[in-house]
Design a protein around this motif. Sequence first.
Motif, short mmCIF file in Angstrom:
data_model
loop_
_atom_site.label_atom_id
_atom_site.label_comp_id
_atom_site.label_asym_id
_atom_site.label_seq_id
_atom_site.Cartn_x
_atom_site.Cartn_y
_atom_site.Cartn_z
N LEU A 45 30.69 20.35 36.42
CA LEU A 45 29.94 20.21 37.67
C LEU A 45 30.12 18.84 38.33
O LEU A 45 29.76 18.66 39.48
CB LEU A 45 28.44 20.46 37.42
CG LEU A 45 28.09 21.85 36.91
CD1 LEU A 45 26.62 21.94 36.58
CD2 LEU A 45 28.49 22.91 37.92
N ARG A 46 30.64 17.87 37.57
CA ARG A 46 30.87 16.50 38.03
C ARG A 46 29.59 15.79 38.45
O ARG A 46 29.60 14.90 39.29
CB ARG A 46 31.89 16.47 39.16
CG ARG A 46 33.24 17.01 38.73
CD ARG A 46 34.29 16.76 39.74
NE ARG A 46 34.60 15.33 39.69
CZ ARG A 46 35.66 14.80 40.28
NH1 ARG A 46 36.48 15.54 40.95
NH2 ARG A 46 35.89 13.52 40.19
N VAL A 47 28.47 16.20 37.86
CA VAL A 47 27.18 15.57 38.14
C VAL A 47 26.48 15.32 36.82
O VAL A 47 26.30 16.23 36.02
CB VAL A 47 26.29 16.48 39.02
CG1 VAL A 47 24.91 15.88 39.20
CG2 VAL A 47 26.94 16.73 40.37
N CYS A 48 26.09 14.07 36.60
CA CYS A 48 25.35 13.71 35.39
C CYS A 48 23.96 13.22 35.79
O CYS A 48 23.83 12.19 36.46
CB CYS A 48 26.09 12.61 34.62
SG CYS A 48 25.21 12.04 33.16
N PRO A 49 22.91 13.95 35.42
CA PRO A 49 21.55 13.54 35.77
C PRO A 49 21.20 12.15 35.24
O PRO A 49 20.50 11.38 35.90
CB PRO A 49 20.66 14.59 35.14
CG PRO A 49 21.53 15.79 34.98
CD PRO A 49 22.91 15.24 34.72
N GLY A 50 21.70 11.81 34.06
CA GLY A 50 21.45 10.48 33.50
C GLY A 50 22.05 9.38 34.35
O GLY A 50 21.43 8.34 34.58
N LEU A 53 19.86 8.90 37.43
CA LEU A 53 18.64 8.13 37.17
C LEU A 53 18.92 6.63 37.07
O LEU A 53 18.10 5.81 37.47
CB LEU A 53 17.99 8.61 35.87
CG LEU A 53 17.30 9.97 35.92
CD1 LEU A 53 16.87 10.39 34.53
CD2 LEU A 53 16.11 9.93 36.85
N LEU A 54 20.09 6.29 36.50
CA LEU A 54 20.43 4.89 36.31
C LEU A 54 21.23 4.29 37.48
O LEU A 54 21.53 3.11 37.46
CB LEU A 54 21.23 4.72 35.02
CG LEU A 54 20.49 5.12 33.74
CD1 LEU A 54 21.44 5.10 32.54
CD2 LEU A 54 19.30 4.18 33.50
N GLY A 55 21.57 5.11 38.46
CA GLY A 55 22.32 4.64 39.61
C GLY A 55 23.77 4.33 39.28
O GLY A 55 24.38 3.46 39.90
N ILE A 56 24.34 5.03 38.30
CA ILE A 56 25.72 4.79 37.86
C ILE A 56 26.62 5.86 38.46
O ILE A 56 26.22 7.00 38.66
CB ILE A 56 25.81 4.86 36.32
CG1 ILE A 56 24.93 3.78 35.68
CG2 ILE A 56 27.24 4.75 35.84
CD1 ILE A 56 24.80 3.91 34.17
N SER A 57 27.86 5.49 38.73
CA SER A 57 28.88 6.45 39.16
C SER A 57 30.22 6.00 38.61
O SER A 57 30.58 4.83 38.70
CB SER A 57 28.94 6.52 40.69
OG SER A 57 30.00 7.38 41.08
#
Length: 63
Positions: A45-50, A53-57
């Motif tokens: 899905l290329r989406v990590c909820p964690g 939350l941490l504002g990381i990409s």
Amino acid sequence: MKRNVGTLDRGLRIAAGLILIGLSLSGTIGLWGWIGLVPLATGVLRVCPGYSLLGISSCKAKG
């Protein structure tokens, strides 16, 4: 949702997920190997909820 999983991160997540699920199916590890569904899903899905939350990409910056 906005994508936050980059190409390398995505490949590693999918590989780790498939390995854990495969080991669980083969009986090498127990049922906990099904936790591999989490990295597999976040990689596909290329989406990590964690990360959200941490504002990381781990995606490359555009522009």
